[in-house]
Design a protein around this motif. Structure first.
Motif, PDB file in Angstrom:
ATOM      1  N   SER A   1      -4.188  -2.808 -17.676  1.00 37.63           N
ATOM      2  CA  SER A   1      -5.167  -3.853 -17.358  1.00 37.63           C
ATOM      3  C   SER A   1      -4.940  -4.413 -15.960  1.00 37.63           C
ATOM      4  O   SER A   1      -5.896  -4.718 -15.238  1.00 37.63           O
ATOM      5  CB  SER A   1      -5.116  -4.973 -18.395  1.00 37.63           C
ATOM      6  N   LEU A   2      -3.673  -4.534 -15.552  1.00 33.16           N
ATOM      7  CA  LEU A   2      -3.383  -5.032 -14.202  1.00 33.16           C
ATOM      8  C   LEU A   2      -3.766  -3.999 -13.158  1.00 33.16           C
ATOM      9  O   LEU A   2      -4.215  -4.346 -12.061  1.00 33.16           O
ATOM     10  CB  LEU A   2      -1.907  -5.400 -14.090  1.00 33.16           C
ATOM     11  N   SER A   3      -3.620  -2.725 -13.500  1.00 32.38           N
ATOM     12  CA  SER A   3      -4.060  -1.671 -12.589  1.00 32.38           C
ATOM     13  C   SER A   3      -5.568  -1.730 -12.383  1.00 32.38           C
ATOM     14  O   SER A   3      -6.066  -1.580 -11.261  1.00 32.38           O
ATOM     15  CB  SER A   3      -3.661  -0.297 -13.140  1.00 32.38           C
ATOM     16  N   ARG A   4      -6.294  -2.009 -13.466  1.00 29.14           N
ATOM     17  CA  ARG A   4      -7.757  -2.115 -13.345  1.00 29.14           C
ATOM     18  C   ARG A   4      -8.144  -3.332 -12.505  1.00 29.14           C
ATOM     19  O   ARG A   4      -9.114  -3.278 -11.735  1.00 29.14           O
ATOM     20  CB  ARG A   4      -8.384  -2.188 -14.742  1.00 29.14           C
ATOM     21  N   LEU A   5      -7.400  -4.423 -12.624  1.00 30.88           N
ATOM     22  CA  LEU A   5      -7.687  -5.598 -11.802  1.00 30.88           C
ATOM     23  C   LEU A   5      -7.397  -5.319 -10.325  1.00 30.88           C
ATOM     24  O   LEU A   5      -8.122  -5.793  -9.448  1.00 30.88           O
ATOM     25  CB  LEU A   5      -6.867  -6.795 -12.291  1.00 30.88           C
ATOM     26  N   LEU A   6      -6.356  -4.549 -10.053  1.00 34.61           N
ATOM     27  CA  LEU A   6      -6.082  -4.171  -8.663  1.00 34.61           C
ATOM     28  C   LEU A   6      -7.201  -3.274  -8.110  1.00 34.61           C
ATOM     29  O   LEU A   6      -7.582  -3.393  -6.937  1.00 34.61           O
ATOM     30  CB  LEU A   6      -4.732  -3.450  -8.572  1.00 34.61           C
ATOM     31  N   GLN A   7      -7.722  -2.393  -8.947  1.00 36.81           N
ATOM     32  CA  GLN A   7      -8.860  -1.574  -8.522  1.00 36.81           C
ATOM     33  C   GLN A   7     -10.079  -2.447  -8.261  1.00 36.81           C
ATOM     34  O   GLN A   7     -10.837  -2.215  -7.304  1.00 36.81           O
ATOM     35  CB  GLN A   7      -9.167  -0.519  -9.591  1.00 36.81           C
ATOM     36  N   LEU A   8     -10.270  -3.459  -9.113  1.00 41.76           N
ATOM     37  CA  LEU A   8     -11.377  -4.402  -8.922  1.00 41.76           C
ATOM     38  C   LEU A   8     -11.208  -5.152  -7.599  1.00 41.76           C
ATOM     39  O   LEU A   8     -12.184  -5.375  -6.869  1.00 41.76           O
ATOM     40  CB  LEU A   8     -11.429  -5.376 -10.098  1.00 41.76           C
ATOM     41  N   ALA A   9      -9.966  -5.533  -7.280  1.00 40.85           N
ATOM     42  CA  ALA A   9      -9.699  -6.197  -6.004  1.00 40.85           C
ATOM     43  C   ALA A   9     -10.037  -5.282  -4.834  1.00 40.85           C
ATOM     44  O   ALA A   9     -10.522  -5.741  -3.794  1.00 40.85           O
ATOM     45  CB  ALA A   9      -8.239  -6.628  -5.937  1.00 40.85           C
ATOM     46  N   GLY A  10      -9.801  -3.981  -5.003  1.00 40.21           N
ATOM     47  CA  GLY A  10     -10.173  -3.024  -3.959  1.00 40.21           C
ATOM     48  C   GLY A  10     -11.674  -2.952  -3.766  1.00 40.21           C
ATOM     49  O   GLY A  10     -12.169  -2.872  -2.631  1.00 40.21           O
ATOM     50  N   ARG A  11     -12.417  -2.994  -4.866  1.00 38.58           N
ATOM     51  CA  ARG A  11     -13.879  -3.008  -4.764  1.00 38.58           C
ATOM     52  C   ARG A  11     -14.357  -4.271  -4.077  1.00 38.58           C
ATOM     53  O   ARG A  11     -15.284  -4.251  -3.258  1.00 38.58           O
ATOM     54  CB  ARG A  11     -14.504  -2.903  -6.159  1.00 38.58           C
ATOM     55  N   LEU A  12     -13.714  -5.406  -4.409  1.00 40.39           N
ATOM     56  CA  LEU A  12     -14.078  -6.671  -3.794  1.00 40.39           C
ATOM     57  C   LEU A  12     -13.803  -6.639  -2.293  1.00 40.39           C
ATOM     58  O   LEU A  12     -14.613  -7.130  -1.496  1.00 40.39           O
ATOM     59  CB  LEU A  12     -13.310  -7.816  -4.460  1.00 40.39           C
ATOM     60  N   ASP A  13     -12.686  -6.061  -1.910  1.00 39.71           N
ATOM     61  CA  ASP A  13     -12.352  -5.946  -0.488  1.00 39.71           C
ATOM     62  C   ASP A  13     -13.429  -5.153   0.246  1.00 39.71           C
ATOM     63  O   ASP A  13     -13.871  -5.536   1.339  1.00 39.71           O
ATOM     64  CB  ASP A  13     -10.989  -5.271  -0.335  1.00 39.71           C
ATOM     65  N   ALA A  14     -13.878  -4.042  -0.365  1.00 36.37           N
ATOM     66  CA  ALA A  14     -14.928  -3.225   0.254  1.00 36.37           C
ATOM     67  C   ALA A  14     -16.238  -4.005   0.353  1.00 36.37           C
ATOM     68  O   ALA A  14     -16.946  -3.946   1.373  1.00 36.37           O
ATOM     69  CB  ALA A  14     -15.127  -1.940  -0.550  1.00 36.37           C
ATOM     70  N   ALA A  15     -16.564  -4.775  -0.697  1.00 35.65           N
ATOM     71  CA  ALA A  15     -17.802  -5.559  -0.682  1.00 35.65           C
ATOM     72  C   ALA A  15     -17.745  -6.644   0.380  1.00 35.65           C
ATOM     73  O   ALA A  15     -18.746  -6.907   1.070  1.00 35.65           O
ATOM     74  CB  ALA A  15     -18.041  -6.167  -2.067  1.00 35.65           C
ATOM     75  N   GLN A  16     -16.591  -7.291   0.549  1.00 33.84           N
ATOM     76  CA  GLN A  16     -16.450  -8.328   1.566  1.00 33.84           C
ATOM     77  C   GLN A  16     -16.642  -7.765   2.972  1.00 33.84           C
ATOM     78  O   GLN A  16     -17.126  -8.458   3.867  1.00 33.84           O
ATOM     79  CB  GLN A  16     -15.074  -8.994   1.453  1.00 33.84           C
TER      80      GLN A  16
END
Length: 341
Positions: free
Chosen positions: A297-312
């Motif tokens: 689950s923490l790995s998925r949240l880190l992947q989500l953070a990567g998507r957020l970084d790209a969106a920003q």
């Protein structure tokens, strides 16, 4: 022997003594001195560790048994005896002296406690430690010295500050070294390794007057998603930059992921949190969060953070606000809404 904190590192490079007593109320310095001893133990091949909490009703035979018990995995181990605010009576003093009488140096005993007064420093058990090993008294950093301490701390973190900036930060933390270190880590996340000016410190302090990202993270770790989201909206409304905010959350996620991975490998959670240098006052937050999350689950949240970084950065069509909401909610252990991507 009696040592000052600044002498400990030099002593450790010469010889690892059978026993160390760290006495003082400055938790940050005590923790870092203990970390230095643990590191030198590991360098000497001492990887096993027993932790004994001398709370009310503590059986002092446990200390003697820890010193005598053999390990299946190593010839030596580190025994940590945490006295906290417990007072040493005749029975506990005798048990500790008995341990030292039979200690041959194979095991290392690390004792931590609050500040000892002059009478306690002359007690038989302290004198026994003084003779067999080292007593390290940790003195508070005087307010007149705090500005210089902060400047050195910034330098250790790859940063710098003039005297006025350091003194403003010293005023801000009101002599609390843990708070000072936290402020320095915040500045490092926000600014990177560069010079810190008076204006920068003033702006950073002002920007955290109502809400700050670190309180938001603690709320999420505590599972309070609604409060964390409210703080996020408040930060955005006040004009806070969302890229540094994501950096702070990503750093916390990486720490949580590493802790979860270590726990899954069979390590005890208290040992893992000590190794990750999680402050005592935040350990319950970490324990609660790690109880809700797995490595996956923490790995998925880190992947989500990567998507957020790209969106920003405008590298995707996803909404940064929606992704940030999803990230905060997920960290809090609430059900995460999946958005198309």
């Amino acid at each position: 022997m009696r040592l000052r904190t600044e002498q400990l590192a030099g002593q450790l490079t010469k010889q690892l003594l059978p026993v160390y007593l760290l006495s003082g109320d400055e938790l940050l310095i005590q923790q870092e001195c203990a970390d230095a001893i643990r590191q030198h133990c590991r360098q000497q091949g001492i990887t096993e560790r027993d932790v004994l909490e001398a709370e009310r009703g503590f059986d002092w035979n446990a200390l003697l048994e820890a010193g005598q018990s053999l390990s299946l995995f190593a010839d030596r181990k580190l025994i940590e005896l945490r006295l906290g605010g417990a007072r040493m009576d005749q029975k506990s003093s005798a048990a500790l002296q008995q341990y030292l009488e039979h200690a041959d140096g194979s095991n290392i005993l690390l004792i931590t406690c609050g500040r000892l007064d002059s009478r306690s420093l002359n007690a038989k058990w302290v004198k026994a430690i003084d003779q067999a090993g080292a007593v390290v008294q940790i003195w508070p950093v005087d307010r007149r010295q705090l500005g210089g301490w902060i400047q050195q701390r910034l330098k250790d973190n790859g940063m710098s500050a003039d005297r006025e900036a350091a003194e403003l930060l010293a005023d801000r933390v009101e002599g609390n070294l843990l708070a000072a270190d936290q402020e320095i880590q915040k500045l490092k996340i926000l600014l990177g390794e560069q010079a810190v000016s008076l204006e920068t410190v003033a702006a950073a302090v002002a920007s955290s007057a109502r809400y700050d990202i670190f309180k938001l993270i603690d709320a999420a770790l505590a599972g309070n998603a609604a409060y964390a989201l409210n703080m996020y909206n408040g930060l955005v409304a006040e004009g806070s930059e969302e890229i540094p905010m994501l950096g702070a959350i990503s750093r916390e996620l990486r720490s949580l992921y590493n802790c979860a991975a270590a726990i899954e490998q069979g390590n005890g959670i208290d040992r893992v949190l000590d190794g990750a240098r999680v402050w005592d006052k935040r350990k319950n937050l970490y324990k609660r969060c790690l109880g809700q999350h797995s490595v996956g689950s923490l790995s998925r949240l880190l992947q989500l953070a990567g998507r957020l970084d790209a969106a920003q950065k405008g590298q995707s069509d996803e909404s940064p606000r929606l992704l940030f909401t999803e990230l905060i909610t997920g960290l809090a252990g609430q059900s995460v809404i999946s958005y198309p991507h």
